[in-house]
Design a protein around this motif. Structure first.
Motif, PDB file in Angstrom:
ATOM      1  N   THR B  46       1.005  -1.299   0.141  1.00 17.05           N
ATOM      2  CA  THR B  46       0.137  -0.244  -0.282  1.00 17.05           C
ATOM      3  C   THR B  46       0.923   1.067   0.119  1.00 17.05           C
ATOM      4  O   THR B  46       2.632   1.147   0.441  1.00 17.05           O
ATOM      5  N   VAL B  47      -0.178   1.996  -0.278  1.00 13.48           N
ATOM      6  CA  VAL B  47       1.277   3.510  -0.536  1.00 13.48           C
ATOM      7  C   VAL B  47      -0.022   4.446  -0.219  1.00 13.48           C
ATOM      8  O   VAL B  47      -1.025   4.779  -1.345  1.00 13.48           O
ATOM      9  N   ALA B  48       0.905   5.649   0.881  1.00 15.42           N
ATOM     10  CA  ALA B  48      -0.845   6.221   1.335  1.00 15.42           C
ATOM     11  C   ALA B  48      -0.770   8.001   0.358  1.00 15.42           C
ATOM     12  O   ALA B  48       0.407   8.130   1.001  1.00 15.42           O
ATOM     13  N   LEU B  49      -1.752   8.077   0.031  1.00 14.91           N
ATOM     14  CA  LEU B  49      -1.696   9.263  -0.728  1.00 14.91           C
ATOM     15  C   LEU B  49      -2.422  10.295   0.105  1.00 14.91           C
ATOM     16  O   LEU B  49      -3.080  10.658   0.338  1.00 14.91           O
ATOM     17  N   GLU B  50      -1.022  11.470   0.499  1.00 14.84           N
ATOM     18  CA  GLU B  50      -2.012  12.230   2.441  1.00 14.84           C
ATOM     19  C   GLU B  50      -1.896  13.701   1.616  1.00 14.84           C
ATOM     20  O   GLU B  50      -0.647  13.472   0.525  1.00 14.84           O
ATOM     21  N   TYR B  51      -2.911  14.158   1.885  1.00  6.11           N
ATOM     22  CA  TYR B  51      -2.632  15.812   1.908  1.00  6.11           C
ATOM     23  C   TYR B  51      -2.767  16.380   3.122  1.00  6.11           C
ATOM     24  O   TYR B  51      -3.831  16.287   3.972  1.00  6.11           O
ATOM     25  N   PHE B  52      -1.806  16.751   3.740  1.00  6.78           N
ATOM     26  CA  PHE B  52      -1.513  17.596   5.355  1.00  6.78           C
ATOM     27  C   PHE B  52      -2.245  19.553   4.387  1.00  6.78           C
ATOM     28  O   PHE B  52      -0.899  19.458   3.728  1.00  6.78           O
ATOM     29  N   PRO B  53      -2.925  19.685   4.896  1.00  4.85           N
ATOM     30  CA  PRO B  53      -3.373  21.042   4.653  1.00  4.85           C
ATOM     31  C   PRO B  53      -1.909  21.829   5.944  1.00  4.85           C
ATOM     32  O   PRO B  53      -1.563  21.166   6.255  1.00  4.85           O
ATOM     33  N   ILE B  92       8.605   5.600  -7.301  1.00  6.33           N
ATOM     34  CA  ILE B  92       7.520   4.523  -6.996  1.00  6.33           C
ATOM     35  C   ILE B  92       7.130   3.307  -7.676  1.00  6.33           C
ATOM     36  O   ILE B  92       7.129   2.504  -7.789  1.00  6.33           O
ATOM     37  N   LEU B  93       6.315   4.275  -8.955  1.00  5.42           N
ATOM     38  CA  LEU B  93       5.129   4.092  -9.707  1.00  5.42           C
ATOM     39  C   LEU B  93       5.890   3.220 -10.752  1.00  5.42           C
ATOM     40  O   LEU B  93       5.847   2.227 -11.485  1.00  5.42           O
ATOM     41  N   LYS B  94       7.190   4.218 -10.479  1.00  9.31           N
ATOM     42  CA  LYS B  94       8.383   3.033 -11.847  1.00  9.31           C
ATOM     43  C   LYS B  94       9.031   1.437 -10.578  1.00  9.31           C
ATOM     44  O   LYS B  94       8.806   0.577 -12.659  1.00  9.31           O
ATOM     45  N   VAL B  95       8.898   1.760  -9.754  1.00 15.96           N
ATOM     46  CA  VAL B  95       9.344   0.640  -9.444  1.00 15.96           C
ATOM     47  C   VAL B  95       8.051  -0.667  -9.864  1.00 15.96           C
ATOM     48  O   VAL B  95       8.288  -2.029  -9.873  1.00 15.96           O
ATOM     49  N   PHE B  96       6.887   0.015  -9.222  1.00 10.92           N
ATOM     50  CA  PHE B  96       5.910  -1.240  -9.391  1.00 10.92           C
ATOM     51  C   PHE B  96       5.957  -1.359 -10.972  1.00 10.92           C
ATOM     52  O   PHE B  96       5.844  -2.820 -11.026  1.00 10.92           O
ATOM     53  N   ASP B  97       6.041  -0.403 -12.329  1.00 11.26           N
ATOM     54  CA  ASP B  97       6.233  -0.714 -12.978  1.00 11.26           C
ATOM     55  C   ASP B  97       6.791  -2.035 -13.879  1.00 11.26           C
ATOM     56  O   ASP B  97       6.440  -2.645 -14.804  1.00 11.26           O
ATOM     57  N   LYS B  98       8.331  -1.923 -12.909  1.00 15.55           N
ATOM     58  CA  LYS B  98       9.353  -2.892 -13.692  1.00 15.55           C
ATOM     59  C   LYS B  98       9.187  -4.014 -13.203  1.00 15.55           C
ATOM     60  O   LYS B  98       9.450  -4.903 -13.680  1.00 15.55           O
ATOM     61  N   LEU B  99       8.759  -4.112 -11.969  1.00 18.18           N
ATOM     62  CA  LEU B  99       8.466  -5.518 -11.418  1.00 18.18           C
ATOM     63  C   LEU B  99       6.961  -5.805 -11.751  1.00 18.18           C
ATOM     64  O   LEU B  99       6.048  -7.232 -11.043  1.00 18.18           O
ATOM     65  N   THR B 281      14.327  -4.943  -2.391  1.00 13.02           N
ATOM     66  CA  THR B 281      13.375  -5.955  -2.050  1.00 13.02           C
ATOM     67  C   THR B 281      11.581  -6.022  -2.593  1.00 13.02           C
ATOM     68  O   THR B 281      11.788  -7.554  -2.289  1.00 13.02           O
ATOM     69  N   LEU B 282      11.518  -5.279  -3.082  1.00 10.67           N
ATOM     70  CA  LEU B 282      10.193  -6.723  -3.380  1.00 10.67           C
ATOM     71  C   LEU B 282      10.572  -7.243  -5.147  1.00 10.67           C
ATOM     72  O   LEU B 282       9.995  -8.146  -5.762  1.00 10.67           O
ATOM     73  N   GLU B 283      12.129  -6.745  -5.097  1.00  6.07           N
ATOM     74  CA  GLU B 283      12.815  -8.073  -6.276  1.00  6.07           C
ATOM     75  C   GLU B 283      12.818  -9.386  -5.782  1.00  6.07           C
ATOM     76  O   GLU B 283      12.630 -10.001  -6.696  1.00  6.07           O
ATOM     77  N   ILE B 284      13.834  -9.583  -4.426  1.00  2.05           N
ATOM     78  CA  ILE B 284      13.834 -10.811  -3.931  1.00  2.05           C
ATOM     79  C   ILE B 284      12.564 -11.493  -3.905  1.00  2.05           C
ATOM     80  O   ILE B 284      12.530 -12.720  -3.898  1.00  2.05           O
ATOM     81  N   LEU B 285      11.770 -10.301  -2.981  1.00  5.62           N
ATOM     82  CA  LEU B 285      10.053 -10.890  -3.314  1.00  5.62           C
ATOM     83  C   LEU B 285       9.961 -12.220  -4.614  1.00  5.62           C
ATOM     84  O   LEU B 285       9.310 -13.007  -4.194  1.00  5.62           O
TER      85      LEU B 285
END
Lengths: 311, 307
Positions: B46-53, B92-99, B281-285
């Motif tokens: 999971t990746v939290a997309l947070e908006y802090f006013p 992060i999205l690029k890492v997900f794309d690659k794997l 880490t994700l690649e190893i998993l």
């Protein structure tokens, strides 16, 4: 929440770090590297500020005061010698009262053609509570002080102790400042919104790799910090092939200039300057000047395109 | 001086829990779960997309982790958080794309509305959006007015569904903070699984009347917790993720499918010097061949079908 407060300061537009226009730094370099020694003066007995207490204990709070003073007596000279060795000029984030207190330091930096930018007058005079006129006077004073002491026109700003007002960014445009180090939203420069027509940009100051964060917030050792900086450099250099990146190392001589830290830090400068073919070792004002002339307009166009999606 | 008498009365002192949200259950005595293709460990990222006013919430006695720190206007914190949603997230999205990783994004509705470009990039990759409140000031807390909370949840969920064009069946409360009514209100507004409770390594049923699935969203291995709050470095983060995987994989052989959850924050893991640790880490998993990478909704559905 007071009614006048804003949720979004609207200082810049959203700009995804994806398919950005290609920045190529001078001589085809991929990464613009600059070092920002903060040369600061903290007062032993500053006047009270309504929003922030300067020292934790009653005056004289001698330990945090002398902890910082160590930088001007010891750490600075170690750091400057090291930067000489690797031909790295500093872009000094200056408490401009140093021009009065320690002209020896100013002269030594100026002889080396280091850049000075304004970090306010004292790092114990916070912007909180200042009127617009007072803040403007403080900025103008800092510009004039540097001009008188060095002949240099200040082109950059980092608010004293990173304390801001809603007027700060606009005042920089009005005072013909080229770049602000106050905003940490990116690893590339970006045009800022100002009412006054100006090419003011945000300059990546890489707050998260500031020595203060590494040592006193995250509790890293000198060796861990050096390793982090090298990995940070590796990634930004890789990305710089797609579009030129900026890496800043913001430093405090009272932290990195300690006997146990200067050695591991030397390895970082050795590593980065060892990539001379790909790295533009420069100052913040030179980056800002180049960006404003060569990259600014393409950035505005690209930002406009990105903000059309879903609009 | 003495405490009043009820202080030494123990009205709920009996077998089981001191509330009615769920019964006690020993994880090692439950029926084994199987994941698709007989994989041992479900990998949930999971990746939290947070908006802090720039303003903080004055109504609560606490703030969400990552909120403003200095007096107003705290440009330092505001822009450092923005870094995550404009720079870090794309690393992060690029890492997900690659794997080929599929992930779930707990997303503040204000952020989805502010950055349609980002919503589109996530949607075209087939990732899942999870409700995460309106913004990081829209907290839930014990004792808050339930009509206000009902409206807060409804607005956040409907806004996110509209902005993302997804069904949105998962929920993570901002700062993981709940009132006494949060779970019931979430169920009422179409949420099927919630991620706030941190008491299990597997899903379980939660709720007094309307039931939700409590998903094991980690707090202990969260990047902000380890790298920011505890000041650990990336190597230590990676070691602990892989050690957790070893344990879960071992248990899966005797107790059925397990779940490894990796919780990411763009302004933390998306920093230049950290992104390689995520990729490695994700690649190893993924290369172990023992993981089933899935979204929260997919994992919850597979679990539910086997109850």
């Amino acid at each position: 929440m007071k009614p006048k407060m804003k949720n979004d300061p609207k200082l810049y537009d959203y700009w995804p770090y994806l398919n950005r226009p290609k920045i190529v730094w001078p001589d085809g370099k991929k990464l613009a590297f600059w070092v920002a020694p903060n040369i600061e003066f903290y007062e032993l007995d500053p006047p009270a500020n309504p929003e922030r207490t300067p020292w934790p204990r009653p005056t004289p709070d001698i330990v945090p005061y002398s902890y910082r003073d160590h930088g001007n007596r010891v750490g600075h000279w170690r750091l400057m010698e090291l930067m000489d060795k690797y031909n790295v000029r500093g872009s000094v984030s200056l408490s401009t009262a140093i021009c009065q207190h320690h002209p020896e330091i100013i002269e030594a930096c100026n002889e080396r053609n280091w850049e000075f930018f304004s970090h306010g007058i004292y790092n114990t005079r916070y912007t909180y509570g200042m009127s617009r006129t007072q803040e403007d006077a403080m900025i103008k004073d800092s510009i004039k002080t540097v001009k008188d002491a060095t002949g240099q026109r200040v082109r950059g700003y980092l608010a004293p102790a990173l304390t801001h007002s809603e007027h700060t960014i606009e005042l920089l445009a009005e005072n013909d400042i080229w770049y602000s180090c106050d905003l940490f939203q990116d690893d590339q420069p970006q045009p800022l919104h100002t009412k006054k027509k100006s090419k003011l940009i945000s300059m990546p100051y890489s707050l998260e790799v500031n020595d203060h964060y590494a040592f006193n917030v995250y509790g890293q050792s000198a060796g861990q910090y050096a390793d982090l900086l090298k990995r940070h450099f590796d990634q930004l250099l890789r990305e710089g092939g797609d579009s030129g990146t900026v890496m800043c190392i913001p430093l405090h001589a009272y932290l990195v200039g300690r006997a146990h830290r200067i050695g591991p830090f030397a390895e970082v400068l050795d590593y980065i300057t060892g990539h001379k073919d790909e790295v533009w070792v420069t100052t913040a004002a030179e980056i800002a000047d180049y960006y404003r002339k060569n990259c600014y307009d393409a950035a505005l166009e690209n930002i406009a395109v990105a903000n059309k999606v879903g609009a | 001086m003495a405490l009043p008498k009820p202080y030494l009365k123990y009205p709920k002192r009996k077998k089981g829990m001191d509330h009615d949200l769920y019964p006690y259950s020993n994880m090692f005595e439950r029926s084994p779960i199987t994941w698709p293709k007989n994989k041992n460990v479900a990998l949930w990222v999971t990746v939290a997309l947070e908006y802090f006013p720039l303003t903080s919430n004055a109504e609560t006695t606490f703030k969400a982790p990552g909120n403003m720190v200095t007096p107003y206007p705290d440009y330092r914190t505001y822009t450092a958080r923005e870094y995550g949603n404009r720079v870090g997230i794309y690393r992060i999205l690029k890492v997900f794309d690659k794997l080929g990783i599929k992930a779930s994004f707990p997303t503040n509705t204000a952020l989805a509305k502010r950055y349609p470009f980002l919503v589109n990039e996530i949607n075209i990759r087939g990732h899942e959006f999870i409700g995460h409140g309106t913004d990081m000031n829209a907290l839930h807390w014990g004792g808050m007015d339930s009509d206000v909370e009902n409206e807060q949840i409804k607005t956040a969920l409907n806004g996110l569904r509209k902005a993302t064009e997804q069904n949105v069946t998962g929920w993570l409360s901002p700062a993981r903070s709940e009132s006494e009514n949060t779970l019931a209100l979430l169920a009422k507004h179409g949420v099927e699984y919630a991620c706030d409770w941190v008491n299990d390594d597997m899903p379980y049923e939660i709720g007094e009347k309307e039931k939700l699935i409590a998903m094991p969203h980690t707090m202990e291995l969260d990047d902000r917790q380890l790298l920011v709050n505890l000041g650990q470095n990336e190597k230590t983060w990676q070691e602990q993720i892989l050690t957790a995987f070893d344990c879960l994989h071992r248990e899966s052989k005797t107790h059925g499918g397990r779940i490894l959850h990796i919780s990411l924050t763009p302004y933390v893991m998306g920093q230049a010097w950290r992104i390689k640790a995520l990729r490695d880490t994700l690649e190893i998993l993924m290369e172990t061949g023992w993981v089933w990478n899935a979204t929260g909704a997919e994992i919850a559905a597979h679990w539910k079908a086997q109850q």
